[in-house]
Motif scaffolding. Structure first.
Motif, PDB file in Angstrom:
ATOM      1  N   VAL A 224       8.127   5.498  -9.636  1.00  0.00           N
ATOM      2  CA  VAL A 224       8.809   6.755  -9.707  1.00  0.00           C
ATOM      3  C   VAL A 224       8.467   7.698  -8.586  1.00  0.00           C
ATOM      4  CG1 VAL A 224       9.403   8.732 -11.065  1.00  0.00           C
ATOM      5  CG2 VAL A 224       9.589   6.777 -12.138  1.00  0.00           C
ATOM      6  N   LEU A 225       7.035   7.950  -8.471  1.00  0.00           N
ATOM      7  CA  LEU A 225       6.350   8.770  -7.459  1.00  0.00           C
ATOM      8  C   LEU A 225       6.571   8.251  -6.106  1.00  0.00           C
ATOM      9  CD1 LEU A 225       2.908   9.435  -9.001  1.00  0.00           C
ATOM     10  CD2 LEU A 225       4.808  11.103  -9.115  1.00  0.00           C
ATOM     11  N   ALA A 226       6.727   6.906  -5.849  1.00  0.00           N
ATOM     12  CA  ALA A 226       6.912   6.508  -4.737  1.00  0.00           C
ATOM     13  C   ALA A 226       8.537   6.609  -4.165  1.00  0.00           C
ATOM     14  CB  ALA A 226       6.509   4.898  -4.351  1.00  0.00           C
ATOM     15  N   TYR A 227       9.333   6.455  -4.871  1.00  0.00           N
ATOM     16  CA  TYR A 227      10.769   6.841  -4.850  1.00  0.00           C
ATOM     17  C   TYR A 227      10.892   8.111  -4.566  1.00  0.00           C
ATOM     18  CZ  TYR A 227      15.553   6.928  -5.270  1.00  0.00           C
ATOM     19  OH  TYR A 227      16.954   7.337  -5.130  1.00  0.00           O
ATOM     20  N   LEU A 228      10.345   9.074  -5.026  1.00  0.00           N
ATOM     21  CA  LEU A 228      10.309  10.471  -4.932  1.00  0.00           C
ATOM     22  C   LEU A 228       9.829  11.012  -3.571  1.00  0.00           C
ATOM     23  CD1 LEU A 228       9.339  12.234  -8.223  1.00  0.00           C
ATOM     24  CD2 LEU A 228      11.639  12.044  -7.375  1.00  0.00           C
ATOM     25  N   VAL A 229       8.900  10.266  -3.095  1.00  0.00           N
ATOM     26  CA  VAL A 229       8.271  10.617  -1.770  1.00  0.00           C
ATOM     27  C   VAL A 229       9.096  10.038  -0.743  1.00  0.00           C
ATOM     28  CG1 VAL A 229       6.653   9.883  -0.277  1.00  0.00           C
ATOM     29  CG2 VAL A 229       5.849  10.432  -2.426  1.00  0.00           C
ATOM     30  N   ILE A 230       9.792   8.824  -0.736  1.00  0.00           N
ATOM     31  CA  ILE A 230      10.673   8.229   0.342  1.00  0.00           C
ATOM     32  C   ILE A 230      11.964   8.606   0.433  1.00  0.00           C
ATOM     33  CG2 ILE A 230       9.123   5.842   0.438  1.00  0.00           C
ATOM     34  CD1 ILE A 230      11.334   4.633  -1.062  1.00  0.00           C
ATOM     35  N   ARG A 231      12.478   8.928  -0.801  1.00  0.00           N
ATOM     36  CA  ARG A 231      13.975   9.555  -0.938  1.00  0.00           C
ATOM     37  C   ARG A 231      14.227  10.901  -0.819  1.00  0.00           C
ATOM     38  NH1 ARG A 231      18.314  10.027   0.066  1.00  0.00           N
ATOM     39  NH2 ARG A 231      20.328   9.014  -0.711  1.00  0.00           N
ATOM     40  N   VAL A 232      13.114  11.748  -1.498  1.00  0.00           N
ATOM     41  CA  VAL A 232      13.397  13.023  -1.573  1.00  0.00           C
ATOM     42  C   VAL A 232      12.590  13.832  -0.548  1.00  0.00           C
ATOM     43  CG1 VAL A 232      13.068  15.132  -3.000  1.00  0.00           C
ATOM     44  CG2 VAL A 232      13.701  13.269  -3.956  1.00  0.00           C
ATOM     45  N   GLY A 233      11.102  13.456  -0.427  1.00  0.00           N
ATOM     46  CA  GLY A 233      10.146  14.003   0.371  1.00  0.00           C
ATOM     47  C   GLY A 233      10.748  13.474   1.842  1.00  0.00           C
ATOM     48  N   GLY A 234      10.914  12.251   2.022  1.00  0.00           N
ATOM     49  CA  GLY A 234      11.290  11.729   3.363  1.00  0.00           C
ATOM     50  C   GLY A 234      12.681  11.938   3.912  1.00  0.00           C
ATOM     51  N   ARG A 235      13.494  12.111   2.638  1.00  0.00           N
ATOM     52  CA  ARG A 235      15.020  12.632   3.021  1.00  0.00           C
ATOM     53  C   ARG A 235      15.675  11.378   3.802  1.00  0.00           C
ATOM     54  NH1 ARG A 235      16.215  17.757   1.891  1.00  0.00           N
ATOM     55  NH2 ARG A 235      14.357  19.304   2.038  1.00  0.00           N
ATOM     56  N   LEU A 236      15.252  10.301   3.309  1.00  0.00           N
ATOM     57  CA  LEU A 236      15.791   9.082   3.963  1.00  0.00           C
ATOM     58  C   LEU A 236      17.421   8.699   3.259  1.00  0.00           C
ATOM     59  CD1 LEU A 236      13.051   6.251   3.482  1.00  0.00           C
ATOM     60  CD2 LEU A 236      13.739   7.466   5.581  1.00  0.00           C
ATOM     61  N   PRO A 237      18.200   8.288   4.283  1.00  0.00           N
ATOM     62  CA  PRO A 237      19.373   8.153   4.044  1.00  0.00           C
ATOM     63  C   PRO A 237      19.561   6.827   3.152  1.00  0.00           C
ATOM     64  CG  PRO A 237      19.353   7.350   6.154  1.00  0.00           C
ATOM     65  CD  PRO A 237      17.899   8.052   5.746  1.00  0.00           C
TER      66      PRO A 237
ATOM     67  N   MET B 187      13.923  -0.012   2.093  1.00  0.00           N
ATOM     68  CA  MET B 187      12.363  -0.193   1.950  1.00  0.00           C
ATOM     69  C   MET B 187      12.032  -0.821   0.594  1.00  0.00           C
ATOM     70  SD  MET B 187      10.765   3.430   3.241  1.00  0.00           S
ATOM     71  CE  MET B 187       9.126   2.964   2.774  1.00  0.00           C
ATOM     72  N   ILE B 188      13.085  -0.530  -0.656  1.00  0.00           N
ATOM     73  CA  ILE B 188      13.133  -0.995  -1.815  1.00  0.00           C
ATOM     74  C   ILE B 188      12.983  -2.635  -1.894  1.00  0.00           C
ATOM     75  CG2 ILE B 188      13.896  -0.933  -4.243  1.00  0.00           C
ATOM     76  CD1 ILE B 188      14.861   2.010  -3.515  1.00  0.00           C
ATOM     77  N   ILE B 189      14.250  -2.939  -1.248  1.00  0.00           N
ATOM     78  CA  ILE B 189      14.639  -4.370  -1.276  1.00  0.00           C
ATOM     79  C   ILE B 189      13.405  -5.236  -0.484  1.00  0.00           C
ATOM     80  CG2 ILE B 189      16.083  -6.129  -0.620  1.00  0.00           C
ATOM     81  CD1 ILE B 189      18.249  -3.865  -1.243  1.00  0.00           C
ATOM     82  N   LEU B 190      12.976  -4.679   0.683  1.00  0.00           N
ATOM     83  CA  LEU B 190      12.383  -5.636   1.582  1.00  0.00           C
ATOM     84  C   LEU B 190      10.683  -5.438   1.357  1.00  0.00           C
ATOM     85  CD1 LEU B 190      14.409  -5.299   5.131  1.00  0.00           C
ATOM     86  CD2 LEU B 190      14.650  -6.936   3.193  1.00  0.00           C
ATOM     87  N   TRP B 191      10.197  -4.361   0.765  1.00  0.00           N
ATOM     88  CA  TRP B 191       8.792  -4.136   0.699  1.00  0.00           C
ATOM     89  C   TRP B 191       8.645  -4.036  -0.857  1.00  0.00           C
ATOM     90  CZ3 TRP B 191       6.308  -5.709   4.417  1.00  0.00           C
ATOM     91  CH2 TRP B 191       6.698  -5.647   5.777  1.00  0.00           C
ATOM     92  N   ALA B 192       9.031  -3.125  -1.662  1.00  0.00           N
ATOM     93  CA  ALA B 192       8.727  -2.820  -3.019  1.00  0.00           C
ATOM     94  C   ALA B 192       8.923  -4.145  -3.858  1.00  0.00           C
ATOM     95  CB  ALA B 192       9.600  -1.757  -3.532  1.00  0.00           C
ATOM     96  N   VAL B 193      10.287  -4.687  -3.638  1.00  0.00           N
ATOM     97  CA  VAL B 193      10.559  -5.985  -4.626  1.00  0.00           C
ATOM     98  C   VAL B 193       9.309  -7.235  -4.146  1.00  0.00           C
ATOM     99  CG1 VAL B 193      12.204  -7.934  -4.814  1.00  0.00           C
ATOM    100  CG2 VAL B 193      12.882  -5.403  -4.941  1.00  0.00           C
ATOM    101  N   PRO B 194       9.168  -7.440  -2.935  1.00  0.00           N
ATOM    102  CA  PRO B 194       8.128  -8.406  -2.620  1.00  0.00           C
ATOM    103  C   PRO B 194       6.954  -8.147  -3.146  1.00  0.00           C
ATOM    104  CG  PRO B 194       9.474  -8.145  -0.590  1.00  0.00           C
ATOM    105  CD  PRO B 194       9.715  -6.765  -1.671  1.00  0.00           C
ATOM    106  N   LEU B 195       6.271  -7.154  -3.207  1.00  0.00           N
ATOM    107  CA  LEU B 195       4.893  -6.662  -3.387  1.00  0.00           C
ATOM    108  C   LEU B 195       4.884  -6.520  -4.944  1.00  0.00           C
ATOM    109  CD1 LEU B 195       4.183  -3.585  -1.070  1.00  0.00           C
ATOM    110  CD2 LEU B 195       2.931  -5.726  -1.122  1.00  0.00           C
ATOM    111  N   LEU B 196       5.941  -6.254  -5.679  1.00  0.00           N
ATOM    112  CA  LEU B 196       6.045  -6.487  -7.265  1.00  0.00           C
ATOM    113  C   LEU B 196       6.032  -7.771  -7.616  1.00  0.00           C
ATOM    114  CD1 LEU B 196       7.934  -3.363  -8.060  1.00  0.00           C
ATOM    115  CD2 LEU B 196       5.696  -3.509  -8.598  1.00  0.00           C
TER     116      LEU B 196
END
Length: 242
Positions: A38-51, A58-67
């Motif tokens: 949740v914290l990482a999502y808030l950082v990349i989506r809200v703080g980073g203002r990524l489209p 980022m979620i599919i190519l990096w978060a999913v493999p790491l988890l």
């Protein structure tokens, strides 16, 4: 007197998968991952203002493999370490099915920690693009967890080897155009999910494979890793240290 019917393997395997999935979700590590996600999502989506496409990437190519690496590489290994694998192997279920059930159970926390965030990104794109995001997230979970579970079964330092493979091969080879790039899962996940093309000096030469081709490749990788892992689990003698 009629002999009792032999238990059907598929329902038993699904029961075993559900048992271990619930076990995974009760672990303290899963709760910590929920907070971190949740914290990482808030950082990349809200703080980073990524489209939405960049956040989904980022979620599919990096978060999913790491988890998948965290939850998948320990399939069977944790039971070897706590001396409970003998109990699992004495159940009326083949070792291959037990292995597949454990891999399926490892996928459950990965799905719960990533697909809800991918789903949030679908609300900012059209329906077709959102569906491709979700499919790519699901296929990423299947393929990466299958591969990392196989590495965990066959190699001693599977976590470090899996991390090196993700960062070096998947991270760098996937941006290469042509044949080399198509030997990586990331390239096919981009093709299936309609994710942004990689950036770099060769970006103009990079072309995503078609979604159907990518889906077939990801299914084949998942099936091959599960089949090979089940074969190894069935044939390999696993010694439990006393």
């Amino acid at each position: 007197m009629t002999e009792p019917a032999s238990p059907r393997p598929l329902p038993l395997a699904l029961f075993w998968a559900g048992f271990h999935a619930r076990r995974n979700l009760r672990k303290r590590a899963f709760r910590l991952w929920v907070v971190a996600s949740v914290l990482a999502y808030l950082v990349i989506r809200v703080g980073g203002r990524l489209p939405a496409p960049a956040a989904a990437e980022m979620i599919i190519l990096w978060a999913v493999p790491l988890l998948s690496l965290f939850f998948g590489s320990g399939v069977l290994r944790e039971e070897i370490e706590d001396q409970t694998l003998t109990y699992a192997f004495t159940r009326p279920l083949g070792r291959g099915y037990i292995y597949a059930a454990r891999v399926l159970a490892a996928m459950v926390p990965v799905v719960l920690l990533t697909l809800p965030f991918v789903l949030l990104e679908t609300f900012e794109v059209d329906g077709g693009t959102g569906l491709r995001f979700l499919l790519a997230g699901a296929f990423a979970t299947l393929a990466y967890t299958g591969i990392y579970a196989l590495l965990g079964l066959m190699l001693k330092w599977s976590t470090w080897i899996g991390l090196a493979w993700l960062l070096i091969w998947e991270g760098f080879a996937s941006i290469a155009p042509g044949f080399i790039g198509r030997l990586t899962l990331q390239t096919h996940l981009r093709g299936l999910g309609g994710l942004p093309a990689p950036t770099g000096v060769l970006a103009s030469l990079w072309q995503a494979p078609g979604p159907v081709v990518s889906a077939v490749v990801l299914i084949a990788v998942t099936a091959a890793s599960l089949a090979l892992g089940g074969f190894v689990a069935h044939r390999r003698e696993i010694a439990l240290e006393k």
